[in-house]
Every structure is written in structure tokens, then in C-alpha cells.
Write a protein that holds these residues in place. Structure first.
Motif, PDB file in Angstrom:
ATOM      1  N   ASP A 145     -64.199  -8.467  -7.417  1.00 60.15           N
ATOM      2  CA  ASP A 145     -65.395  -8.585  -8.241  1.00 60.15           C
ATOM      3  C   ASP A 145     -65.225  -9.705  -9.261  1.00 60.15           C
ATOM      4  N   GLY A 146     -66.196 -10.613  -9.287  1.00 58.40           N
ATOM      5  CA  GLY A 146     -66.116 -11.755 -10.188  1.00 58.40           C
ATOM      6  C   GLY A 146     -65.404 -12.947  -9.591  1.00 58.40           C
ATOM      7  N   VAL A 147     -64.936 -12.844  -8.355  1.00 58.10           N
ATOM      8  CA  VAL A 147     -64.280 -13.960  -7.672  1.00 58.10           C
ATOM      9  C   VAL A 147     -65.218 -14.459  -6.575  1.00 58.10           C
ATOM     10  N   PHE A 148     -65.668 -15.687  -6.691  1.00 59.69           N
ATOM     11  CA  PHE A 148     -66.600 -16.282  -5.747  1.00 59.69           C
ATOM     12  C   PHE A 148     -65.849 -17.325  -4.934  1.00 59.69           C
ATOM     13  N   VAL A 149     -65.888 -17.178  -3.632  1.00 55.12           N
ATOM     14  CA  VAL A 149     -65.115 -18.051  -2.751  1.00 55.12           C
ATOM     15  C   VAL A 149     -66.044 -19.065  -2.107  1.00 55.12           C
ATOM     16  N   LEU A 150     -65.760 -20.329  -2.350  1.00 57.06           N
ATOM     17  CA  LEU A 150     -66.454 -21.427  -1.691  1.00 57.06           C
ATOM     18  C   LEU A 150     -65.447 -22.171  -0.837  1.00 57.06           C
ATOM     19  N   ALA A 151     -65.860 -22.584   0.326  1.00 56.54           N
ATOM     20  CA  ALA A 151     -64.971 -23.330   1.210  1.00 56.54           C
ATOM     21  C   ALA A 151     -65.725 -24.512   1.780  1.00 56.54           C
ATOM     22  N   ALA A 152     -64.997 -25.546   2.113  1.00 57.95           N
ATOM     23  CA  ALA A 152     -65.606 -26.754   2.674  1.00 57.95           C
ATOM     24  C   ALA A 152     -64.800 -27.215   3.873  1.00 57.95           C
ATOM     25  N   THR A 153     -65.509 -27.722   4.872  1.00 50.28           N
ATOM     26  CA  THR A 153     -64.847 -28.259   6.052  1.00 50.28           C
ATOM     27  C   THR A 153     -65.758 -29.266   6.726  1.00 50.28           C
ATOM     28  N   ASN A 154     -65.138 -30.225   7.406  1.00 50.74           N
ATOM     29  CA  ASN A 154     -65.900 -31.169   8.223  1.00 50.74           C
ATOM     30  C   ASN A 154     -66.049 -30.675   9.653  1.00 50.74           C
ATOM     31  N   VAL A 155     -65.186 -29.744  10.055  1.00 49.44           N
ATOM     32  CA  VAL A 155     -65.193 -29.259  11.449  1.00 49.44           C
ATOM     33  C   VAL A 155     -65.243 -27.731  11.447  1.00 49.44           C
ATOM     34  N   PRO A 156     -66.391 -27.143  11.187  1.00 48.31           N
ATOM     35  CA  PRO A 156     -66.471 -25.676  11.132  1.00 48.31           C
ATOM     36  C   PRO A 156     -66.134 -25.014  12.460  1.00 48.31           C
ATOM     37  N   TRP A 157     -66.275 -25.736  13.555  1.00 49.48           N
ATOM     38  CA  TRP A 157     -65.963 -25.163  14.866  1.00 49.48           C
ATOM     39  C   TRP A 157     -64.450 -24.968  15.060  1.00 49.48           C
ATOM     40  N   ASP A 158     -63.626 -25.520  14.164  1.00 46.60           N
ATOM     41  CA  ASP A 158     -62.180 -25.309  14.236  1.00 46.60           C
ATOM     42  C   ASP A 158     -61.699 -24.204  13.302  1.00 46.60           C
ATOM     43  N   VAL A 159     -62.615 -23.579  12.554  1.00 45.60           N
ATOM     44  CA  VAL A 159     -62.256 -22.508  11.623  1.00 45.60           C
ATOM     45  C   VAL A 159     -62.176 -21.186  12.380  1.00 45.60           C
ATOM     46  N   ASP A 160     -61.189 -20.365  12.052  1.00 41.83           N
ATOM     47  CA  ASP A 160     -61.027 -19.066  12.717  1.00 41.83           C
ATOM     48  C   ASP A 160     -62.299 -18.239  12.563  1.00 41.83           C
ATOM     49  N   PHE A 218     -71.511 -36.995  13.605  1.00 41.25           N
ATOM     50  CA  PHE A 218     -72.713 -36.517  14.294  1.00 41.25           C
ATOM     51  C   PHE A 218     -72.547 -36.587  15.811  1.00 41.25           C
ATOM     52  N   ALA A 219     -71.764 -37.537  16.296  1.00 36.02           N
ATOM     53  CA  ALA A 219     -71.527 -37.622  17.735  1.00 36.02           C
ATOM     54  C   ALA A 219     -70.776 -36.389  18.236  1.00 36.02           C
ATOM     55  N   ALA A 220     -69.787 -35.931  17.432  1.00 35.26           N
ATOM     56  CA  ALA A 220     -69.043 -34.727  17.814  1.00 35.26           C
ATOM     57  C   ALA A 220     -69.870 -33.472  17.578  1.00 35.26           C
ATOM     58  N   ALA A 221     -70.613 -33.443  16.451  1.00 39.74           N
ATOM     59  CA  ALA A 221     -71.390 -32.248  16.113  1.00 39.74           C
ATOM     60  C   ALA A 221     -72.535 -32.021  17.096  1.00 39.74           C
ATOM     61  N   ARG A 222     -73.042 -33.093  17.676  1.00 38.30           N
ATOM     62  CA  ARG A 222     -74.155 -32.961  18.614  1.00 38.30           C
ATOM     63  C   ARG A 222     -73.749 -32.096  19.807  1.00 38.30           C
ATOM     64  N   ASN A 223     -72.574 -32.319  20.335  1.00 42.41           N
ATOM     65  CA  ASN A 223     -72.120 -31.539  21.489  1.00 42.41           C
ATOM     66  C   ASN A 223     -71.926 -30.066  21.127  1.00 42.41           C
ATOM     67  N   VAL A 224     -71.402 -29.819  19.934  1.00 42.92           N
ATOM     68  CA  VAL A 224     -71.190 -28.433  19.502  1.00 42.92           C
ATOM     69  C   VAL A 224     -72.532 -27.731  19.332  1.00 42.92           C
ATOM     70  N   ALA A 225     -73.474 -28.403  18.661  1.00 37.18           N
ATOM     71  CA  ALA A 225     -74.765 -27.776  18.403  1.00 37.18           C
ATOM     72  C   ALA A 225     -75.533 -27.495  19.690  1.00 37.18           C
ATOM     73  N   MET A 226     -75.349 -28.328  20.709  1.00 35.57           N
ATOM     74  CA  MET A 226     -76.099 -28.158  21.953  1.00 35.57           C
ATOM     75  C   MET A 226     -75.441 -27.160  22.908  1.00 35.57           C
ATOM     76  N   PHE A 227     -74.115 -27.147  22.958  1.00 35.03           N
ATOM     77  CA  PHE A 227     -73.446 -26.380  24.005  1.00 35.03           C
ATOM     78  C   PHE A 227     -72.534 -25.266  23.488  1.00 35.03           C
ATOM     79  N   GLY A 286     -76.460 -18.714  17.162  1.00 36.34           N
ATOM     80  CA  GLY A 286     -77.307 -19.535  16.299  1.00 36.34           C
ATOM     81  C   GLY A 286     -76.625 -20.028  15.045  1.00 36.34           C
ATOM     82  N   VAL A 287     -75.282 -20.147  15.103  1.00 35.69           N
ATOM     83  CA  VAL A 287     -74.542 -20.572  13.913  1.00 35.69           C
ATOM     84  C   VAL A 287     -74.963 -21.972  13.478  1.00 35.69           C
TER      85      VAL A 287
END
Length: 451
Positions: A307-322, A422-431, A436-437
Motif C-alpha cells: 500500500d502506497g507503493v506504485f510500480v511503473l515500468a518501461a520497456t522498448n520490447v514488451p513482447w520480451d517481458v515475462d 515500428f518495423a519489429a512492432a508491426r509483426n508483433v501487432a499483426m501476428f 488484444g494486448v
């Protein structure tokens, strides 16, 4: 029959006559072979106080006063109450030897007319500085098995206060109104309204994953969220957590969250989450898998300890996150941080040109010419334009201001660093858009005609 000739011990009534200090103006004699042998023995056993004192006495007798002081000082640092060491130090410094009765402990307090130990300490301080500084009410913290400091030291992580110099709010983020609205609706509004939070049973805990191309301000937005909440801020990277010793990475991860709980309300920002929380199915090293497991445990925060701890995370490749990190209750909310829009690019360009010599720069033209540029790209554009004007000034010997042509030329020569992403993200978003992530990313790609 007892011997009528008694021994004549060295008593306080017959004190030793101190040798004259070695400052007589005569050249200092060379060290004898015996002293050289003793030096070698002391080097082999540096903690042997009697051996060191014997060497100090020989040095003093041979006229090497400075060397004798150093040896006596080292002996005193190991045995502060040793009467022989005190007597040798007094002789080496030219003072009277402290009078210590036979078979009685030395008096702890200095009496009037005795040797001034404070002055002696100041004189030899630069020769042998004290090894430890401690007070009676403090205890030496135990070391970890690898020799590092106290693992429970909260000061190991920098905690930025909300009112610290350089703190920012969302109002300091130029443009990006859609991102601000999403943050307000999904994250900030429930945190700012305790009555509504209580009414709707909203816990004071939360996690948000920021993803998008590099250089688009994810870290800056995380700091702005901390400023909006009036919370402390801890930024955590892989260097703060990973350790070569078994078990230390998990301990470091736990300590980050323990520090945040003590400093609540606090925002913990996990930078480059794909490195800290990589998919365990692709990780062959047990240490990395255990680190991810520890992060999952800390995010769960049993018994509402988060309680009172807010977790923010950042990544360029969310498809590599567990995938376990993104289940409900952990980093279950995501926010796509896209390249800055027109108003944001205008603000960024003005920021990077504000302290440079410029004239008649049409920022509107530059904004139109930098569609798709990240914030880092725009900073590079301004830097390149300044280099062009600087080189012209150096060639002609006349100062020339930065103009619109310089900035537009730099923008034309620089390709946006977001294109490979965007070239890499396009393939992830399409396939690979399970559940619906990446719907938000897919909608942007269609709108920007990048599909």
C-alpha cells in the motif's frame, strides 16, 4: 640461602633516560642488517605487536626517529593500552616516558605534566590514519559474504523527494495530451481521491507498464507521475539489481521494495523491464530466473504491504517481458508512449534551442518536417544544426546565428530512430496479438499507414 644481591628492576624511581631525538643535524645512519631482517619479519606478520615494537626500539636506538614513530603508531592502533608502545612513542617524539607502576595497570586518564597524547595523535595522523571511527552507541554492521556493506542499508538506493530540485509534473510534459488523459483516467484519479477510492474499494497499490519506441520520454513521464502523486521516486535499472554472487540479485530486488515501503508513498520505476523481467522460458541462467521470481513476489505484496507503493515500468520490447508480470494485480495496465506529436515536438525544439544563438527560426516548419522523430532525435537535430553554424563561424571568422535552413538541413539528414522499432512492432501487432494486448499499437499503425 637467598641471594643477597637483589635484582634491580626498572621502577618509577629509576626511569629510563629518553634517547635524544634524531634531529641532531648529523646524517641519518644506514639501516643495519638486523633492522632489515626485522622489517621482513614484520611484513610477514604485520599484526605481531611485540615484533613491531622490537623493530621500533631498534630504529629509535639507531637514530631513525620518523620510522620508529610510524611503527609505534601502528602498534598503538592494535594495542592502545600497551605500556611499551606508549613509552616508545613518547621517546620517539622526544617527550617523557609515561610513568607506569610495576605490576599495576596503566592509568587511563592523563595526569598533569604527563605526555600529551592528543598532540601526538595529531602529529602522526598523516603517517597512520585511524582504521575505524566508532562511538559507544554504534555497532559495526555485519558484512555480507562477498565483503560488501550492510545489505539492509536503505541509503544504497537514491530516493528522490517530490519537492526535490528538478522534480517535474505532467504539466511539464509538452503535448502528448492523449497519454496524459490515459494516465489520469487509469492511474492518477483513483490515487488522488481517497474518498472515492474507499467507496469503490480501490487499493493504494498499482502497476503500469509504459512501452514504445526508444527516446520518446517514458522515463520523463514516470517522473512526472511521481510529481503528480506527491510521492518519492526510486529509479531501478539492471545495474542496481544484478550481482555476480548467488542470491545477491534477489536480495537487491527485495531491498528496493523494502526501501519503497519505508518511504511510501513512493513510485518505483523499473527501467528496461525486459532486462529485469525477461521471459523465464528463454532464460537459461538460474540466477536470472530467480530474479524474475523475486520480482513477482515483491509485486504481489502479500498482506497489502505494498500500500502506497506504485510500480511503473518501461520497456522498448514488451513482447520480451515475462507474461506473469502482466497478469492482473501486477503490471496489468499498459500505456503506449508514441513519438511526440506536433505540440510536443514544438516544445522539445524550443527547449533545445533556447540557450543557443538563433535568428528567425520557423519552428512550425521544423515541426512538420520531423513527423515520427523521437525526443532524442529532435535533440540530435538541434545539436547538428548548432554544429553547422559553428563550423561556418570557424571558417569565416564571423559569428553566424542558427537559422531555419540549418535546422531543416539537419532534420533532412537524420533518419528517425523509431523506424526500426515500428518495423519489429508491426509483426508483433499483426501476428502475436494474443488477447488484444497490442490493440492500441495496431490502431496507431493503421492510422499512420504503417501496415
Amino acid at each position: 640461602m637467598p641471594d643477597d644481591t637483589p635484582d634491580t628492576p626498572n621502577t618509577p624511581d629509576t626511569p629510563e633516560t629518553p634517547d635524544a631525538p634524531a634531529t641532531s643535524g648529523r646524517p641519518e645512519p644506514a639501516e643495519s642488517p638486523l633492522i632489515g631482517s626485522l622489517r621482513a619479519a614484520v611484513a610477514a606478520a604485520p599484526a605481531d605487536v611485540p615484533l613491531r615494537l622490537h623493530l621500533a626500539e631498534l630504529l629509535l636506538d639507531a637514530g631513525h626517529g620518523g620510522a620508529a614513530v610510524a611503527e609505534a603508531a601502528f602498534a598503538l592502533s592494535h594495542a592502545p593500552g600497551d605500556p611499551q608502545a606508549r613509552a616508545l612513542m613518547a621517546r620517539a617524539l622526544g617527550g617523557p616516558a609515561p610513568s607506569v607502576p610495576v605490576e599495576q595497570p596503566a592509568a587511563p586518564a592523563r595526569q598533569g605534566g604527563g605526555f600529551d597524547w592528543t598532540a601526538a595523535e595529531q602529529e602522526v595522523g598523516d603517517v597512520l590514519p585511524p582504521r575505524f571511527v566508532a562511538t559507544p552507541d554504534t555497532k559495526e554492521a555485519p558484512l555480507a559474504v562477498d565483503g560488501s556493506g550492510d545489505p539492509g542499508d536503505a541509503s544504497a538506493y537514491d530516493v528522490e523527494a517530490p519537492d526535490a530540485p528538478g522534480s517535474v509534473r505532467l504539466a511539464d510534459v509538452g503535448g502528448m495530451q492523449e497519454v496524459k488523459d490515459r494516465l489520469e483516467a487509469a492511474f492518477l484519479a483513483p490515487m488522488r481521491n481517497p474518498e472515492l477510492r474507499k467507496l469503490y474499494g480501490k487499493s493504494l497499490r498499482g502497476g503500469l507498464l509504459l512501452y514504445g519506441p526508444p527516446g520518446c520520454g517514458k522515463t520523463f513521464i514516470a517522473r512526472a507521475v511521481a510529481g503528480e502523486l506527491g510521492a518519492n521516486f526510486i529509479s531501478v535499472s539492471i545495474n542496481d539489481v544484478l550481482d555476480m554472487w548467488v542470491g545477491n540479485s534477489e536480495r537487491n530486488m527485495h531491498q528496493v521494495f523494502e526501501t519503497a515501503r519505508r518511504q511510501a508513498p513512493c513510485v518505483v520505476f523499473l527501467d528496461e523491464l525486459d532486462a529485469l523481467g525477461a521471459k523465464r522460458s528463454r532464460t537459461q541462467h538460474n540466477g536470472m530466473r530467480n530474479t524474475v521470481n523475486q520480482l513477482l513476489t515483491e509485486l504481489d505484496g502479500v498482506d497489502d504491504v505494498n500500500d502506497g507503493v506504485f510500480v511503473l515500468a518501461a520497456t522498448n520490447v514488451p513482447w520480451d517481458v515475462d507474461i506473469a508480470l502482466r497478469r492482473p494485480g501486477r503490471l496489468d495496465r499498459t500505456l503506449l508512449v508514441l513519438p511526440p506529436d506536433g505540440p510536443a515536438r514544438d516544445a522539445i525544439l524550443r527547449y533545445h534551442l533556447r540557450d543557443r544563438p538563433i535568428e528567425s527560426v520557423d519552428v512550425g516548419k521544423i515541426v512538420k518536417a520531423t513527423e515520427g522523430f523521437s525526443g532524442a532525435d529532435l535533440a540530435h537535430v538541434c545539436e547538428s544544426a548548432a554544429e553547422t553554424a559553428l563550423l561556418d563561424s570557424a571558417r569565416t571568422g564571423t559569428i553566424r546565428m542558427i537559422n531555419t535552413k540549418d535546422v531543416l538541413g539537419a532534420a533532412k539528414a537524420i533518419r528517425p530512430s523509431t523506424e526500426p522499432w515500428f518495423a519489429a512492432a508491426r509483426n508483433v501487432a499483426m501476428f502475436a496479438n494474443e488477447g488484444g494486448v497490442y490493440d492500441e499499437l495496431l490502431a496507431y499503425l493503421k492510422k499512420a499507414r504503417k501496415l
